[in-house]
Write a protein that holds these residues in place. Sequence first.
Motif, PDB file in Angstrom:
ATOM      1  N   UNK A  22     -89.088  36.081  58.009  1.00 47.65           N
ATOM      2  CA  UNK A  22     -90.449  35.962  57.494  1.00 47.65           C
ATOM      3  C   UNK A  22     -91.093  34.631  57.812  1.00 47.65           C
ATOM      4  N   UNK A  23     -90.301  33.595  58.017  1.00 45.97           N
ATOM      5  CA  UNK A  23     -90.864  32.309  58.427  1.00 45.97           C
ATOM      6  C   UNK A  23     -89.768  31.493  59.102  1.00 45.97           C
ATOM      7  N   UNK A  24     -90.128  30.345  59.625  1.00 47.74           N
ATOM      8  CA  UNK A  24     -89.208  29.541  60.410  1.00 47.74           C
ATOM      9  C   UNK A  24     -87.994  29.033  59.673  1.00 47.74           C
ATOM     10  N   UNK A  25     -88.036  28.963  58.349  1.00 47.22           N
ATOM     11  CA  UNK A  25     -86.898  28.474  57.577  1.00 47.22           C
ATOM     12  C   UNK A  25     -85.981  29.578  57.060  1.00 47.22           C
ATOM     13  N   UNK A  26     -86.510  30.790  56.985  1.00 48.50           N
ATOM     14  CA  UNK A  26     -85.743  31.911  56.431  1.00 48.50           C
ATOM     15  C   UNK A  26     -84.639  32.328  57.399  1.00 48.50           C
ATOM     16  N   UNK A  27     -83.529  32.836  56.874  1.00 49.80           N
ATOM     17  CA  UNK A  27     -82.479  33.348  57.755  1.00 49.80           C
ATOM     18  C   UNK A  27     -83.009  34.506  58.599  1.00 49.80           C
ATOM     19  N   UNK A  28     -82.458  34.658  59.775  1.00 50.88           N
ATOM     20  CA  UNK A  28     -82.723  35.838  60.595  1.00 50.88           C
ATOM     21  C   UNK A  28     -81.888  36.978  60.033  1.00 50.88           C
ATOM     22  N   UNK A  29     -82.473  38.144  59.919  1.00 46.81           N
ATOM     23  CA  UNK A  29     -81.772  39.298  59.363  1.00 46.81           C
ATOM     24  C   UNK A  29     -81.876  40.453  60.351  1.00 46.81           C
ATOM     25  N   UNK A  30     -80.726  41.060  60.650  1.00 45.78           N
ATOM     26  CA  UNK A  30     -80.694  42.265  61.471  1.00 45.78           C
ATOM     27  C   UNK A  30     -80.559  43.450  60.533  1.00 45.78           C
ATOM     28  N   UNK A  31     -81.404  44.448  60.725  1.00 43.33           N
ATOM     29  CA  UNK A  31     -81.394  45.624  59.866  1.00 43.33           C
ATOM     30  C   UNK A  31     -81.279  46.891  60.697  1.00 43.33           C
ATOM     31  N   UNK A  32     -80.867  47.952  60.025  1.00 42.34           N
ATOM     32  CA  UNK A  32     -80.876  49.292  60.596  1.00 42.34           C
ATOM     33  C   UNK A  32     -81.584  50.203  59.612  1.00 42.34           C
ATOM     34  N   UNK A  33     -82.204  51.231  60.143  1.00 46.02           N
ATOM     35  CA  UNK A  33     -82.871  52.212  59.279  1.00 46.02           C
ATOM     36  C   UNK A  33     -82.623  53.607  59.817  1.00 46.02           C
ATOM     37  N   UNK A  34     -82.696  54.559  58.921  1.00 49.08           N
ATOM     38  CA  UNK A  34     -82.688  55.967  59.279  1.00 49.08           C
ATOM     39  C   UNK A  34     -83.874  56.602  58.582  1.00 49.08           C
ATOM     40  N   UNK A  35     -84.518  57.523  59.290  1.00 48.72           N
ATOM     41  CA  UNK A  35     -85.697  58.192  58.747  1.00 48.72           C
ATOM     42  C   UNK A  35     -85.656  59.670  59.087  1.00 48.72           C
ATOM     43  N   UNK A  36     -86.149  60.472  58.181  1.00 48.92           N
ATOM     44  CA  UNK A  36     -86.290  61.900  58.426  1.00 48.92           C
ATOM     45  C   UNK A  36     -87.597  62.240  59.117  1.00 48.92           C
ATOM     46  N   UNK A  37     -88.416  61.241  59.361  1.00 49.06           N
ATOM     47  CA  UNK A  37     -89.714  61.398  60.037  1.00 49.06           C
ATOM     48  C   UNK A  37     -89.744  60.473  61.246  1.00 49.06           C
ATOM     49  N   UNK A  38     -90.583  60.774  62.251  1.00 49.57           N
ATOM     50  CA  UNK A  38     -90.700  59.868  63.390  1.00 49.57           C
ATOM     51  C   UNK A  38     -91.100  58.455  62.938  1.00 49.57           C
ATOM     52  N   UNK A  39     -90.489  57.460  63.560  1.00 50.35           N
ATOM     53  CA  UNK A  39     -90.804  56.058  63.279  1.00 50.35           C
ATOM     54  C   UNK A  39     -91.734  55.600  64.398  1.00 50.35           C
TER      55      UNK A  39
END
Length: 194
Positions: free
Chosen positions: A149-166
């Motif tokens: 979210x900003x230059x000081x915040x940790x980098x976060x890698x995420x995954x998502x699953x959706x039942x609808x097109x992303x």
Amino acid sequence: MSVRAGEPFDIGRAVAEVTTLAAGPVPGAGPTLGEGDPATGEWRATTGEGFRIVPLWESGDLTGAYGSDWTDAEGAARRQLDALVAELDVRWGPHDRVAMHPALFRRQAGLPLPALHAALLDADCYGDLSVWGPLPGRERWVGVSAGHSDGNAPLVMVALVSGEPVVEVDRGDVDRGDVDRGDVDRRDVDRGDG
């Protein structure tokens, strides 16, 4: 902070977790809810109508990291994400890129967002998504992203699953000139090429 803080990145674990997420349950209806670790309160997942988002990895705190230290941390996160995307491309074919900055512009302008995009922004997941889907034999879309979210915040890698097109949201009535005039904080936009 997520439950992944302090864990080293492991490509095998990340691929396995994304694959498990893709095969797991997706809520059909209901409110968007963040799940915290019972002991620490750290973010563990977010579920909502038709989707689930989980953290895969989190960098160290970047407060006080400048110049090459910050660039090195961002580069390492990008290489880890690229490696994960390459593995998932082998499994599910070429991915599509879904930019998140239109969702951020809509939020900044007070315009409504789809629940998935709102949940990603609420979890400070501003990085562009690499998305596969529909997956073979099922109506599922899977995405991965890394950002902060900003230059000081940790980098976060995420995954998502959706039942609808992303898909990328429409910017709507948001004037791109708002960004050029500085009305939108540029630190809020991760311009990675996903």
